[in-house]
Design a protein around this motif. Structure first.
Motif, PDB file in Angstrom:
ATOM      1  N   ILE A   1       0.788  -1.260   0.087  1.00  9.83           N
ATOM      2  CA  ILE A   1      -0.004   0.066   0.129  1.00  9.83           C
ATOM      3  C   ILE A   1       0.980   1.105  -0.099  1.00  9.83           C
ATOM      4  CG2 ILE A   1      -1.464   1.458   1.341  1.00  9.83           C
ATOM      5  CD1 ILE A   1      -2.789  -1.309   2.240  1.00  9.83           C
ATOM      6  N   ASP A   2       1.919   1.165   0.873  1.00 10.22           N
ATOM      7  CA  ASP A   2       2.945   2.216   1.031  1.00 10.22           C
ATOM      8  C   ASP A   2       3.578   2.451  -0.509  1.00 10.22           C
ATOM      9  OD1 ASP A   2       2.103   3.173   3.431  1.00 10.22           O
ATOM     10  OD2 ASP A   2       3.886   1.946   4.325  1.00 10.22           O
ATOM     11  N   PHE A   3       3.949   1.504  -1.029  1.00 14.26           N
ATOM     12  CA  PHE A   3       4.645   1.409  -2.443  1.00 14.26           C
ATOM     13  C   PHE A   3       3.490   1.994  -3.539  1.00 14.26           C
ATOM     14  CE2 PHE A   3       7.702  -1.033  -5.343  1.00 14.26           C
ATOM     15  CZ  PHE A   3       7.988   0.040  -5.575  1.00 14.26           C
TER      16      PHE A   3
ATOM     17  N   GLY B   1     -14.333 -11.080  -0.343  1.00 12.93           N
ATOM     18  CA  GLY B   1     -13.032 -11.494   0.289  1.00 12.93           C
ATOM     19  C   GLY B   1     -12.957 -12.963   0.646  1.00 12.93           C
ATOM     20  N   PRO B   2     -12.106 -13.289   1.720  1.00 11.12           N
ATOM     21  CA  PRO B   2     -11.251 -12.526   2.517  1.00 11.12           C
ATOM     22  C   PRO B   2     -10.176 -11.903   1.835  1.00 11.12           C
ATOM     23  CG  PRO B   2     -11.111 -14.580   3.151  1.00 11.12           C
ATOM     24  CD  PRO B   2     -11.948 -14.697   1.883  1.00 11.12           C
ATOM     25  N   TYR B   3      -9.514 -10.962   2.589  1.00 15.24           N
ATOM     26  CA  TYR B   3      -8.401 -10.102   1.939  1.00 15.24           C
ATOM     27  C   TYR B   3      -7.129 -10.524   3.188  1.00 15.24           C
ATOM     28  CZ  TYR B   3     -10.912  -8.597  -1.711  1.00 15.24           C
ATOM     29  OH  TYR B   3     -11.970  -8.648  -2.742  1.00 15.24           O
ATOM     30  N   SER B   4      -6.120 -10.914   2.842  1.00 15.45           N
ATOM     31  CA  SER B   4      -5.049 -11.032   4.159  1.00 15.45           C
ATOM     32  C   SER B   4      -4.334  -9.409   4.458  1.00 15.45           C
ATOM     33  CB  SER B   4      -4.083 -11.761   3.444  1.00 15.45           C
ATOM     34  OG  SER B   4      -3.164 -11.276   2.442  1.00 15.45           O
ATOM     35  N   SER B   5      -3.874  -9.767   5.505  1.00 14.86           N
ATOM     36  CA  SER B   5      -3.148  -8.689   6.174  1.00 14.86           C
ATOM     37  C   SER B   5      -1.728  -9.195   6.782  1.00 14.86           C
ATOM     38  CB  SER B   5      -3.852  -7.890   7.120  1.00 14.86           C
ATOM     39  OG  SER B   5      -4.156  -8.652   8.339  1.00 14.86           O
ATOM     40  N   CYS B   6      -0.880  -8.519   7.355  1.00 15.35           N
ATOM     41  CA  CYS B   6       0.167  -8.801   7.861  1.00 15.35           C
ATOM     42  C   CYS B   6       0.170  -9.859   9.193  1.00 15.35           C
ATOM     43  CB  CYS B   6       1.216  -7.774   8.063  1.00 15.35           C
ATOM     44  SG  CYS B   6       0.489  -6.511   9.330  1.00 15.35           S
TER      45      CYS B   6
ATOM     46  N   PHE C   1       3.058  -6.318  16.357  1.00 21.53           N
ATOM     47  CA  PHE C   1       1.994  -6.065  15.250  1.00 21.53           C
ATOM     48  C   PHE C   1       1.222  -4.772  15.716  1.00 21.53           C
ATOM     49  CE2 PHE C   1       3.441 -10.286  14.667  1.00 21.53           C
ATOM     50  CZ  PHE C   1       3.117 -10.616  13.204  1.00 21.53           C
ATOM     51  N   PHE C   2       0.906  -4.138  15.072  1.00 20.84           N
ATOM     52  CA  PHE C   2       0.313  -2.747  15.380  1.00 20.84           C
ATOM     53  C   PHE C   2      -0.759  -2.379  14.543  1.00 20.84           C
ATOM     54  CE2 PHE C   2      -0.335   1.900  14.898  1.00 20.84           C
ATOM     55  CZ  PHE C   2      -0.826   2.231  16.235  1.00 20.84           C
ATOM     56  N   CYS C   3      -1.949  -1.836  14.897  1.00 20.91           N
ATOM     57  CA  CYS C   3      -3.145  -1.387  14.200  1.00 20.91           C
ATOM     58  C   CYS C   3      -3.432  -0.289  15.024  1.00 20.91           C
ATOM     59  CB  CYS C   3      -4.166  -2.462  13.967  1.00 20.91           C
ATOM     60  SG  CYS C   3      -5.437  -1.708  12.718  1.00 20.91           S
ATOM     61  N   GLY C   4      -3.639   1.099  14.358  1.00 25.83           N
ATOM     62  CA  GLY C   4      -4.150   2.221  15.209  1.00 25.83           C
ATOM     63  C   GLY C   4      -3.655   3.365  14.384  1.00 25.83           C
ATOM     64  N   PRO C   5      -3.655   4.482  14.967  1.00 24.19           N
ATOM     65  CA  PRO C   5      -3.516   5.916  14.642  1.00 24.19           C
ATOM     66  C   PRO C   5      -2.005   5.870  14.226  1.00 24.19           C
ATOM     67  CG  PRO C   5      -4.507   6.130  16.712  1.00 24.19           C
ATOM     68  CD  PRO C   5      -4.111   4.721  16.417  1.00 24.19           C
ATOM     69  N   ASN C   6      -1.821   6.715  12.973  1.00 23.03           N
ATOM     70  CA  ASN C   6      -0.302   6.876  12.445  1.00 23.03           C
ATOM     71  C   ASN C   6       0.511   7.559  13.445  1.00 23.03           C
ATOM     72  OD1 ASN C   6      -1.401   5.804   9.925  1.00 23.03           O
ATOM     73  ND2 ASN C   6      -1.985   7.634   9.209  1.00 23.03           N
TER      74      ASN C   6
ATOM     75  N   THR D   1      14.946   0.610  17.506  1.00 27.43           N
ATOM     76  CA  THR D   1      16.097   0.532  18.330  1.00 27.43           C
ATOM     77  C   THR D   1      16.306  -0.912  19.105  1.00 27.43           C
ATOM     78  OG1 THR D   1      15.127   2.688  18.788  1.00 27.43           O
ATOM     79  CG2 THR D   1      16.597   1.735  20.507  1.00 27.43           C
ATOM     80  N   PHE D   2      15.319  -1.370  19.382  1.00 28.82           N
ATOM     81  CA  PHE D   2      15.332  -2.613  19.890  1.00 28.82           C
ATOM     82  C   PHE D   2      15.593  -3.908  19.023  1.00 28.82           C
ATOM     83  CE2 PHE D   2      13.258  -0.219  23.327  1.00 28.82           C
ATOM     84  CZ  PHE D   2      13.974  -0.851  24.572  1.00 28.82           C
ATOM     85  N   ARG D   3      15.465  -3.609  17.718  1.00 28.30           N
ATOM     86  CA  ARG D   3      15.525  -4.434  16.393  1.00 28.30           C
ATOM     87  C   ARG D   3      14.550  -5.459  16.671  1.00 28.30           C
ATOM     88  NH1 ARG D   3      21.053  -7.062  14.757  1.00 28.30           N
ATOM     89  NH2 ARG D   3      19.688  -7.068  13.077  1.00 28.30           N
ATOM     90  N   PHE D   4      13.326  -5.118  17.136  1.00 31.18           N
ATOM     91  CA  PHE D   4      12.077  -5.903  16.939  1.00 31.18           C
ATOM     92  C   PHE D   4      11.614  -5.690  15.579  1.00 31.18           C
ATOM     93  CE2 PHE D   4      11.066  -5.192  21.635  1.00 31.18           C
ATOM     94  CZ  PHE D   4      12.126  -6.084  22.030  1.00 31.18           C
ATOM     95  N   ARG D   5      11.019  -6.944  14.952  1.00 31.97           N
ATOM     96  CA  ARG D   5      10.393  -6.708  13.519  1.00 31.97           C
ATOM     97  C   ARG D   5       9.051  -6.161  13.769  1.00 31.97           C
ATOM     98  NH1 ARG D   5      13.422 -11.436  12.906  1.00 31.97           N
ATOM     99  NH2 ARG D   5      11.996 -12.589  14.139  1.00 31.97           N
ATOM    100  N   PHE D   6       8.692  -5.268  13.148  1.00 27.39           N
ATOM    101  CA  PHE D   6       7.434  -4.219  13.315  1.00 27.39           C
ATOM    102  C   PHE D   6       6.652  -4.492  11.812  1.00 27.39           C
ATOM    103  CE2 PHE D   6       5.290  -0.358  12.249  1.00 27.39           C
ATOM    104  CZ  PHE D   6       4.478  -0.276  13.418  1.00 27.39           C
ATOM    105  N   TYR D   7       5.269  -5.028  12.223  1.00 22.63           N
ATOM    106  CA  TYR D   7       4.309  -5.140  11.055  1.00 22.63           C
ATOM    107  C   TYR D   7       3.074  -4.123  11.499  1.00 22.63           C
ATOM    108  CZ  TYR D   7       6.784  -9.150  10.489  1.00 22.63           C
ATOM    109  OH  TYR D   7       7.908 -10.244  10.292  1.00 22.63           O
ATOM    110  N   GLU D   8       2.513  -3.469  10.561  1.00 19.08           N
ATOM    111  CA  GLU D   8       1.595  -2.570  10.550  1.00 19.08           C
ATOM    112  C   GLU D   8       0.323  -2.887   9.871  1.00 19.08           C
ATOM    113  OE1 GLU D   8       0.303   2.410  10.567  1.00 19.08           O
ATOM    114  OE2 GLU D   8       2.347   1.589   9.709  1.00 19.08           O
ATOM    115  N   GLU D   9      -0.953  -2.872  10.400  1.00 17.22           N
ATOM    116  CA  GLU D   9      -2.013  -3.245   9.603  1.00 17.22           C
ATOM    117  C   GLU D   9      -2.259  -2.217   8.697  1.00 17.22           C
ATOM    118  OE1 GLU D   9      -3.910  -6.016   9.582  1.00 17.22           O
ATOM    119  OE2 GLU D   9      -2.839  -7.241  11.076  1.00 17.22           O
ATOM    120  N   LYS D  10      -2.444  -2.348   7.430  1.00 17.50           N
ATOM    121  CA  LYS D  10      -3.093  -1.008   6.546  1.00 17.50           C
ATOM    122  C   LYS D  10      -4.126  -1.607   5.401  1.00 17.50           C
ATOM    123  CE  LYS D  10       1.536   1.141   6.777  1.00 17.50           C
ATOM    124  NZ  LYS D  10       2.804   1.592   5.790  1.00 17.50           N
TER     125      LYS D  10
END
Length: 857
Positions: A374-376, A651-656, A830-835, A847-856
């Protein structure tokens, strides 16, 4: 009162009565116009005061030792408090005395003082009443001068004895040296009514628990000694009372005040410095660790740039050496060829079923950053807009330089025969540019998120005539788009066939629940062949709301529920508000006629639970009906009936969120309504626990088939973090968490050697927690309630509710530093919420080198 001395002095009035004496302290300073009201117990006699004036020496040591043995806790606290009240202005710390230079008014209202000290006006009123007396007994104190505010700050940063006494005096409303059960109840009734987060229906229960803790359920009153004994022996209550303080930084100018005093040049310099800091932060991010964590993204971005550069060089070399074109034609052709590539690519990035296939393959999703599609897509859209401007302007300038026809003839007629279909290229180009500008502008964030999603939705459908016209406009564009367009049409055909099929997309609404905070939950009959994974989302169409509109929503229910689908819709846009109002205002007759049960959990919160229970009962009824006849025929009859509320699912459509069960330790973070993807995930996990449950036929004890649980999933630990204004907004979700806690307790009781699988961290932001005096009464109540009932006072969960915003650095540090902590490689956030919240969490994950995924979506 005496005047003429620059130093304060005390006058102790003794009377022949059982009532305590009152000690007044005055100052001749013009700032100190109001006497200080101090209540000294009847044990504080002049002889006792003389002990304090004993000179140092052996006799002094003896008297001091004697004093320590005979003095009460209250007397010790009163002596310390008196010393603070008598302290002259010159002896105050420098940082407090400087407050007078910063405050603009000599006298401050109690509301202004409460803002300075960041607490409730009610708390300040009680503090003023116990520390200061009015010159007129009938007059209510409404203002404090600067010195009084300074001394108030000084007192609230003193010893624990003083702060405990002041808090006790606040509870002692009639100043008789005792706190009665009525006074304690009255204080908390007035205090809690200012907190919207607190459920007023539980007020009497909380008060009863407080009375029990302080023994006021057995006696009518307690004195300070008993109060202090109860608090000091309880470490949790003592920690709560230690927060009865204020940070002495209230005198610092606020950013808004300093901002107003800055001139334009200073603001410009400040902005430049801020941009420089942002640049330095971004530059420092490009480290070896960052490259390793984002290797697939960097490779794809590099390939994208490389392809565009290669096409650009091809056009420059070909047009400059072969066709000998002028500079404006070269720029126009650069824009045209790059538009061919990017317009084809922008379709590929939104092939949802193709993306679903990539997400289900572990190898493909590692080499293709599918979560950034989506960002791309947005980036490529901006590139297309820029290239369209370049292409159009270059052609317009070139037409002005040609002498065959006038500029207007080139631009608005087909006479010059420009293009490959009847000289239609210039006119089609103008139409294409207008379409693209409309799509681009209506795709802006302030349009999509500003309650105008329908504008974005309908204008984005212009992509259909846009691509058709683009094929006519550009001679070679069909060669670029034939592959992506074929995939796109196949996906659309598949979507149309499934969405209107009774077995997979066309269904009806079973019930609707009007939740609090403008949220409506829809329970949809699940089609027979509709399959999905936890965290997936669907697009739904309600024909009786809008005939042709589809809107995306995350599925809240678990895949294990084969009868119903549940989604939650927050009324923030035009369409969502129409849905909310339709079911909120539906009459009982219409509800019965349409066979849609409507529950009002916003008025009666228990109905949210009743809805789920009714769904389970209807599940059994539907199963019996299906056994008696053909399921497809029954469903077809129900949908065709005008008495059903039809709904179409796409659908259904997938997310991270699909990756969650492939991880070892996940941190699920939801902001507001963003918890809906995790509702499905937690429901699925709970269903897995229940499926492995074994109940003994003889003793009815509960055991678990741990072998099945371990073999069926890799996931070993879940930390759920929910950030919301208050618990009233999503009571339906708290019911799920309560059930999961109970299920986990059963499991741990059966397997005591295993670790906790789910940890819940709730943060309610409506009450700001800055460890100030305004939060102490609430903190005491929550701690005492937890001790007595074993549950949180807000949510009835065993997990504690945190007040204020999360401190992400502390939370993430705890994940990898506890006894059974995970390594950084195992943690996936995994995060879903405000930008805005997403950006902060993303930075901490880096900073902590955790893998981050955001629902979009």
């Amino acid at each position: 009162m005496a005047e003429g001395s620059t130093m304060p002095h005390t006058t102790l009035a003794m009377v022949e009565s059982s009532q305590p004496a009152v000690l007044f302290t005055t100052e001749t300073s013009q700032q100190q116009s109001r006497p200080l009201r101090r209540k000294i117990s009847h044990h504080s006699t002049p002889a006792f005061s003389s002990f304090l004036r004993t000179t140092s020496g052996s006799g002094g040591h003896f008297l001091n030792n004697l004093l320590q043995r005979t003095i009460t806790n209250r007397q010790r606290a009163e002596i310390q408090l008196q010393g603070l009240l008598d302290e002259p202005e010159e002896s105050l710390p420098t940082f407090i005395r400087r407050a007078s230079d910063q405050l603009t008014h000599n006298n401050l209202s109690l509301e202004e003082v409460s803002k300075l000290l960041n607490t409730q006006p009610f708390i300040i009123e009680r503090l003023v009443n116990v520390l200061y007396s009015s010159t007129d007994d009938d007059e209510v104190i409404k203002t404090l001068n600067k010195i009084e505010v300074q001394k108030l700050t000084r007192i609230l940063n003193s010893t624990m004895d003083v702060r405990a006494l002041v808090f006790f005096m606040m509870l002692d409303e009639n100043s008789d040296y005792y706190v009665t059960n009525n006074e304690l109840a009255s204080f908390y009734e007035k205090y809690l009514q200012h907190l919207k987060t607190f459920d007023e229906n539980r007020l009497q229960e909380v008060i009863q628990v407080l009375l029990q803790k302080f023994h006021l359920d057995q006696k009518s009153r307690i004195d300070f000694e008993e109060f202090y004994s109860i608090v000091s022996k309880d470490s949790t209550l003592l920690q709560s009372l230690s927060q009865f303080t204020v940070h002495p930084t209230w005198f610092i100018k606020t950013s808004s005040d300093s901002r107003e005093q800055e001139n334009k040049f200073q603001r410009f310099l400040s902005h430049c410095c801020q941009q420089q800091r942002i640049y330095e932060i971004q530059k420092n991010k490009l480290t070896i660790d960052y490259i390793k964590d984002n290797l697939s993204r960097i490779i794809v971005l590099f390939l994208y740039i490389l392809i565009n550069l290669a096409l650009l060089l091809y056009v420059v070399i070909y047009r400059a050496t072969v066709t000998k074109s002028n500079i404006f034609v070269i720029f126009a052709r650069i824009g045209g060829l790059l538009l061919n590539f990017n317009c084809a690519l922008v379709i590929v990035l939104m092939l949802k079923h193709t993306i679903l296939i990539i997400r289900t393959n572990t190898f493909l999703r590692k080499i293709i950053p599918v979560d950034d599609h989506i960002d791309f897509h947005k980036v490529v859209g901006r590139v297309i807009a820029a290239l369209a401007i370049l292409h159009t302007v270059a052609h317009m300038i070139n037409f002005g330089k040609l002498e065959d026809h006038s500029w207007g003839t080139f631009m608005f007629t087909t006479k010059p025969d420009v293009g490959w279909v009847g000289g239609f290229a210039p006119i089609s180009g103008i139409i294409l540019f207008i379409m693209l500008a409309t799509i681009f502008i209506c795709s802006m964030q302030w349009i999509r998120r500003g309650g105008h999603f329908q504008v974005f939705y309908w204008t984005h459908l212009l992509y259909l005539p846009f691509f058709v016209l683009l094929i006519v406009h550009a001679e070679n564009f069909w060669k670029w788009i034939i592959g992506p367009l074929s995939l796109f049409l196949l996906e659309k055909l598949y979507s149309i066939l499934t969405r209107y099929s009774v077995k997979s997309g066309r269904t009806y609404l079973h019930s609707a629940t009007i939740e609090q905070s403008n949220v409506v939950s829809l329970n949809i009959h699940r089609p027979k062949n509709f399959m999905f994974k936890p965290g997936d989302y669907i697009s739904i169409n309600l024909p009786r709301v809008a005939l042709y509109e589809f809107h995306p929503f995350t599925i809240s229910s678990a895949p294990e529920d084969t009868t119903f689908l549940r989604i939650h819709i927050q009324a923030v846009g035009n369409w969502t508000k129409q849905v909310y109002q339709r079911f909120k205002e539906i009459s009982e007759d219409d509800s019965q006629e349409n066979h849609v049960k409507v529950y009002r959990a916003d008025i009666r919160p228990e109905e949210s639970v009743a809805d789920l229970q009714a769904m389970q009962a209807d599940h059994c009824q539907d199963a019996n009906d299906d056994n008696e006849g053909n399921e497809d025929n029954i469903l077809e009859t129900r949908i065709k009936s005008k008495k059903r509320e039809p709904i179409v699912i796409n659908g259904p459509y997938s997310s991270c969120a699909r990756y969650i069960f492939d991880c070892k330790h996940v941190v699920l973070i939801g902001g507001g309504i963003g918890i809906t993807p995790y509702s499905s995930i937690l429901s699925s996990l709970m269903a897995q626990f229940r499926a492995s449950r074994v109940i003994c036929k003889h003793c009815n004890s509960i055991n678990y088939n741990t072998k099945g649980l371990i073999e069926n999933r890799r996931l070993k630990k879940v930390d759920f973090i929910w950030v919301n204004r208050d618990q009233k907004n999503f009571e339906w979700f708290l019911n799920l968490l309560r059930q999961f806690e109970q299920e986990q307790d059963y499991y741990l009781a059966s397997n005591p050697n295993d670790n906790r699988f789910l940890d819940i961290h709730l943060y309610f932001t409506e009450i700001k927690h800055d460890e100030n005096i305004g939060n102490v009464p609430l903190d005491l109540a929550t701690q005492i309630w937890k001790q007595v009932s074993g549950q949180d006072i807000f949510t009835s969960l065993k997990s504690k509710t945190h007040i204020g915003r999360p401190k992400w650095e502390e939370i993430f540090t705890q994940l990898i530093s506890d006894e059974n902590a995970s390594t950084a490689d195992d943690v996936n956030v995994f995060f879903c919420g405000p930008n805005t919240m997403a950006q902060a969490i993303r930075n901490h994950c880096a900073t902590f080198r955790f893998r981050f995924y955001e629902e979009k979506f």
